[in-house]
Design a protein around this motif. Structure first.
Motif, PDB file in Angstrom:
ATOM      1  N   LEU A 365       0.708  -1.035  -0.083  1.00 29.44           N
ATOM      2  CA  LEU A 365       0.037  -0.009  -0.049  1.00 29.44           C
ATOM      3  C   LEU A 365       0.793   1.224  -0.081  1.00 29.44           C
ATOM      4  O   LEU A 365       0.489   2.015  -0.684  1.00 29.44           O
ATOM      5  CB  LEU A 365      -1.109   0.065   1.314  1.00 29.44           C
ATOM      6  CG  LEU A 365      -1.931   0.903   1.194  1.00 29.44           C
ATOM      7  CD1 LEU A 365      -3.108   0.763   0.241  1.00 29.44           C
ATOM      8  CD2 LEU A 365      -2.823   1.079   2.610  1.00 29.44           C
ATOM      9  N   ALA A 366       2.187   1.267   0.808  1.00 27.66           N
ATOM     10  CA  ALA A 366       3.008   2.330   0.563  1.00 27.66           C
ATOM     11  C   ALA A 366       3.582   2.386  -0.519  1.00 27.66           C
ATOM     12  O   ALA A 366       3.806   3.651  -1.098  1.00 27.66           O
ATOM     13  CB  ALA A 366       3.895   2.219   1.804  1.00 27.66           C
ATOM     14  N   VAL A 396      -4.162   9.864  -7.130  1.00 28.53           N
ATOM     15  CA  VAL A 396      -5.360   8.857  -7.460  1.00 28.53           C
ATOM     16  C   VAL A 396      -5.400   7.603  -6.142  1.00 28.53           C
ATOM     17  O   VAL A 396      -6.636   7.387  -5.827  1.00 28.53           O
ATOM     18  CB  VAL A 396      -5.124   8.293  -8.837  1.00 28.53           C
ATOM     19  CG1 VAL A 396      -6.560   7.327  -9.341  1.00 28.53           C
ATOM     20  CG2 VAL A 396      -5.324   9.532  -9.847  1.00 28.53           C
ATOM     21  N   ALA A 397      -4.348   7.103  -6.148  1.00 30.40           N
ATOM     22  CA  ALA A 397      -4.478   6.200  -5.039  1.00 30.40           C
ATOM     23  C   ALA A 397      -5.056   6.504  -3.584  1.00 30.40           C
ATOM     24  O   ALA A 397      -5.653   5.959  -2.983  1.00 30.40           O
ATOM     25  CB  ALA A 397      -3.011   5.287  -4.883  1.00 30.40           C
ATOM     26  N   ILE A 398      -4.314   7.591  -3.446  1.00 27.93           N
ATOM     27  CA  ILE A 398      -4.824   8.243  -1.962  1.00 27.93           C
ATOM     28  C   ILE A 398      -6.401   8.670  -1.858  1.00 27.93           C
ATOM     29  O   ILE A 398      -6.899   8.492  -1.039  1.00 27.93           O
ATOM     30  CB  ILE A 398      -3.933   9.471  -1.769  1.00 27.93           C
ATOM     31  CG1 ILE A 398      -2.632   8.993  -1.529  1.00 27.93           C
ATOM     32  CG2 ILE A 398      -4.438  10.119  -0.479  1.00 27.93           C
ATOM     33  CD1 ILE A 398      -1.403  10.184  -1.271  1.00 27.93           C
ATOM     34  N   GLN A 445       7.342   0.982  10.922  1.00 29.41           N
ATOM     35  CA  GLN A 445       7.370   2.348  11.348  1.00 29.41           C
ATOM     36  C   GLN A 445       8.101   3.186   9.916  1.00 29.41           C
ATOM     37  O   GLN A 445       7.708   4.135   9.769  1.00 29.41           O
ATOM     38  CB  GLN A 445       8.460   2.722  12.252  1.00 29.41           C
ATOM     39  CG  GLN A 445       8.172   2.435  13.817  1.00 29.41           C
ATOM     40  CD  GLN A 445       9.087   2.440  14.741  1.00 29.41           C
ATOM     41  OE1 GLN A 445      10.270   2.810  14.543  1.00 29.41           O
ATOM     42  NE2 GLN A 445       8.918   2.225  16.152  1.00 29.41           N
ATOM     43  N   ILE A 446       8.980   2.036   9.138  1.00 27.57           N
ATOM     44  CA  ILE A 446       9.521   2.800   7.736  1.00 27.57           C
ATOM     45  C   ILE A 446       8.193   2.899   7.078  1.00 27.57           C
ATOM     46  O   ILE A 446       8.354   4.018   6.069  1.00 27.57           O
ATOM     47  CB  ILE A 446      10.479   1.604   7.375  1.00 27.57           C
ATOM     48  CG1 ILE A 446      11.561   1.719   8.184  1.00 27.57           C
ATOM     49  CG2 ILE A 446      10.609   1.989   5.947  1.00 27.57           C
ATOM     50  CD1 ILE A 446      12.647   0.315   7.906  1.00 27.57           C
ATOM     51  N   GLN A 447       7.294   1.871   6.856  1.00 31.25           N
ATOM     52  CA  GLN A 447       6.203   2.207   5.960  1.00 31.25           C
ATOM     53  C   GLN A 447       5.144   3.405   6.395  1.00 31.25           C
ATOM     54  O   GLN A 447       4.651   3.715   5.410  1.00 31.25           O
ATOM     55  CB  GLN A 447       5.361   0.797   5.856  1.00 31.25           C
ATOM     56  CG  GLN A 447       6.297  -0.392   5.733  1.00 31.25           C
ATOM     57  CD  GLN A 447       7.052  -0.170   4.323  1.00 31.25           C
ATOM     58  OE1 GLN A 447       6.634   0.427   3.393  1.00 31.25           O
ATOM     59  NE2 GLN A 447       8.351  -0.823   4.340  1.00 31.25           N
ATOM     60  N   SER A 454       3.881  10.516   1.634  1.00 33.52           N
ATOM     61  CA  SER A 454       3.276  10.577   0.262  1.00 33.52           C
ATOM     62  C   SER A 454       1.888  11.430   0.526  1.00 33.52           C
ATOM     63  O   SER A 454       1.841  12.198  -0.420  1.00 33.52           O
ATOM     64  CB  SER A 454       2.652   9.241   0.033  1.00 33.52           C
ATOM     65  OG  SER A 454       3.637   8.002  -0.228  1.00 33.52           O
ATOM     66  N   LEU A 455       1.548  11.623   1.575  1.00 33.04           N
ATOM     67  CA  LEU A 455       0.217  12.754   1.860  1.00 33.04           C
ATOM     68  C   LEU A 455       1.213  14.085   1.677  1.00 33.04           C
ATOM     69  O   LEU A 455       0.261  14.882   1.189  1.00 33.04           O
ATOM     70  CB  LEU A 455      -0.202  12.392   3.057  1.00 33.04           C
ATOM     71  CG  LEU A 455      -1.162  11.274   3.257  1.00 33.04           C
ATOM     72  CD1 LEU A 455      -1.721  10.981   4.750  1.00 33.04           C
ATOM     73  CD2 LEU A 455      -2.307  11.125   2.521  1.00 33.04           C
TER      74      LEU A 455
END
Length: 647
Positions: A365-366, A396-398, A445-447, A454-455
């Motif tokens: 997902l990330a 678009v994914a978000i 935590q990395i993900q 990304s946000l």
């Protein structure tokens, strides 16, 4: 008949067959691959189709055990799928594959290679890239495999019925074979740094022999829906293999798994300018060619995954861990917890395991929301050669995730059980809860940071409102860092707060995040502590005087006594003056946009400080502390002006 053939019930000993096929492949690669595809699609089905069917030797092993022989359980779980992958990769590329991991390890031996090692690497590279099969024969082999739909058949093997050990082994073997085939076919060999490849050989390695048709199923609905359905509806064994396959395939498609650069620098010792330049030079030297991306399959695959994003979120099932998490074994709560908690090294236990399957899906997902369809700027542009970032696919994914309903705990509609389908809730609030519930899980935590980043990169206000405002993330993060200085997730919380700070610097005061942070009392009161803690991290040695001696030359050893004598006898090796090395003022270390620190957090030089009227006070005083005060003060002035206008 049974008396005439007393061993008819025994199946072929697969380890011996695999060894025989591999030996024939190494000695007669062209003959083996041409024999396998003789007759086209039907020939492949006849010669290689049986290698897809798992053949367990459990019955033979049982009879052997009864007779006193010790064959072990490993022989009964041998699979022909690795041999199938070797035949396929050799026939498609024309060279014997030594495995992706070996090649990657060889390419990462960059900085410490002496001339003799570099010459040996060059010789190994040139010998391993010699074509053993002609181009015409490779085209025929690839076309036959594409007609046979090899990748889809391997996906069917991953979704193998059964829950026993043999079913798990077959699913894992099919997943490994699928990833190995796509990796080897999609990425031509990369020469180690310093190895020169002539133009003709480079062209031969990059030239296509029809791999696009063989890899085309990666971007089809049937292929991806099969794997995503297996994640949610398959057995535990199959869903684990399917999640790993989806993550591995998309990482290969984007080239993320082929990125040989080092991890982001976390302090000044790693953020050294010379090290950054060296890493950049190495990265530019190692040119990775991604045939999957060049053929346009990556963008298509990303679009197909977005259409299945609700299925992936359902598979993550983040709210199933609402009662799980970490327990400090030294606290009173540990005495009251049930006996199902799993103890871990250190002073904590886990009430409910996080599971690798869930981590695979969160990582996928990330990857989806972090998708950057970047290209290089044209030579005629001012920024020629620089990356042009395209986050439209990520947005678009978000959008698809933000369209999911909020959970009932945040005002969403509860699932009353009358709906035909199970309600899939927005996972962002659950992700924030997991960050605090599993503080020791650094892989998660990395993900989480990638999701937050990304946000910020897309400035997706609806997503930021849910993750930052609805969950009260800022207040919870500040409280966690203040209450316990040794909390395990302090590092990621510090990075997340700095990411929000850096992103807000690039926004107008009318943007949601900047306005929200400017009106957050806890955020404003924590700014001085946030900056000082971050700057303290960036100071070389953490404030302790550091020697400038970097050790003996490569290949030469020096004992501890010799090292101490060398430092004491040479003033150039002694620790620098405290004022020069560790006594720097905070203002000398830049942690704002445009700095090395910002670049390490993913905010590169293309992201600029917003140059509107609301940032005018920054121009009077360029110190970092005055920037924060100026930004906050300007917001207060605007509020006063608004009140005057209302009056």
């Amino acid at each position: 008949d049974d008396e005439q053939t007393p061993h008819s019930h025994l199946r072929p000993h697969i380890p011996h067959v695999n060894h025989l096929l591999k030996s024939l492949l190494e000695g007669y690669a062209s003959a083996v691959c041409m024999a396998a595809c003789a007759g086209g699609r039907e020939g492949i089905e006849s010669h290689l189709g049986s290698m897809l069917s798992y053949r367990s030797l459990s019955s033979a092993s049982t009879k052997a055990a009864e007779s006193g022989a010790d064959h072990g359980s490993a022989a009964s779980l041998e699979s022909p799928l690795p041999t199938l992958a070797a035949i396929v990769t050799t026939g498609c590329t024309g060279r014997l594959s030594s495995g992706a991991a070996t090649e990657q390890t060889r390419n990462q031996q960059m900085m410490n290679s002496n001339p003799m090692m570099m010459a040996q690497q060059a010789q190994e590279f040139h010998s391993s890239t010699n074509h053993l099969i002609s181009k015409g024969h490779r085209r025929k082999f690839v076309r036959s495999l594409a007609d046979w739909d090899l990748l889809t058949r391997l996906a069917d093997c991953i979704d193998h019925p059964g829950t026993d050990e043999s079913a798990l082994y077959r699913s894992e073997a099919a997943c490994d074979a699928l990833l190995s085939i796509v990796d080897t076919i999609g990425f031509p060999p990369v020469p180690p740094p310093g190895v020169v490849v002539d133009t003709k050989k480079k062209k031969d390695m990059e030239e296509s022999v029809g791999e696009e048709a063989l890899l085309a199923p990666l971007a089809t609905d049937d292929f991806l829906h099969h794997l995503t359905h297996c994640v949610t509806e398959g057995s535990l064994n199959n869903s684990l293999s399917a999640s790993r396959a989806l993550l591995g395939l998309f990482d290969l498609a984007t080239g993320r798994s082929k990125n040989h650069s080092g991890p982001p620098a976390l302090d000044a010792a790693e953020a050294d300018e010379a090290a950054n330049e060296a890493a950049k030079a190495v990265k530019e030297t190692v040119e990775v060619i991604n045939k999957i991306k060049k053929s346009g399959l990556t963008a298509s695959m990303h679009g197909r995954l977005i259409s299945s994003i609700d299925v992936l979120v359902k598979g993550i099932d983040v709210y199933a861990l609402v009662d799980g998490g970490s327990i400090d074994t030294r606290s009173e709560e540990h005495d009251e917890c049930n006996g199902d908690a799993v103890r871990h090294p250190g002073h904590y236990a886990i009430k409910r395991p996080f599971t690798s399957r869930r981590l695979h899906l969160i990582s996928l997902l990330a990857d989806i929301v972090d998708f950057d369809n970047d290209t290089n700027a044209d030579a005629g542009d001012d920024n020629a050669g620089e990356k042009i970032h395209d986050h439209s696919g990520a947005k678009v994914a978000i959008d698809a995730i933000a369209a999911l309903p909020l959970p009932p705990s945040l005002g969403g509609k509860a699932d009353d059980g009358n709906d035909a389908e199970e309600v899939v809730y927005n996972p962002f609030p659950g992700f924030v809860d997991l960050l605090f519930a599993y503080p020791e899980n650094n892989l998660y935590q990395i993900q989480f940071y990638r999701l937050l980043h990304s946000l910020c990169m897309t400035n997706h206000e609806d997503g930021l409102k849910v993750l930052v405002q609805k969950t009260k993330f800022v207040g919870r993060a500040i409280k966690a860092m203040k209450n316990d200085a040794t909390v395990s997730n302090k590092g990621v919380l510090l990075r997340c707060l700095n990411a929000l700070r850096l992103h807000s610097q690039s926004l107008s005061s009318h943007a949601f995040l900047r306005h929200y942070l400017d009106s957050h009392d806890g955020w404003k009161s924590h700014q001085e502590s946030l900056r000082s803690t971050t700057i303290e991290q960036q100071r070389l040695g953490g404030g302790i005087p550091m020697p400038t001696f970097n050790g003996p030359p490569p290949g030469m050893g020096m004992g501890m006594a010799g090292l101490v004598d060398a430092i004491n006898s040479n003033p150039l090796m002694a620790a620098e003056d405290d004022a020069d090395n560790s006594g720097k003022e905070n203002d000398d270390i830049n942690i704002d946009l445009g700095s090395t620190y910002a670049n390490d957090l993913g905010f590169d030089s293309t992201i600029k400080v917003f140059a509107g009227d609301d940032l005018a006070p920054h121009e009077d005083d360029t110190s970092p502390s005055s920037k924060v005060e100026g930004g906050t003060g300007s917001a207060k002035k605007k509020k006063k002006n608004k009140k005057k206008k209302k009056k």
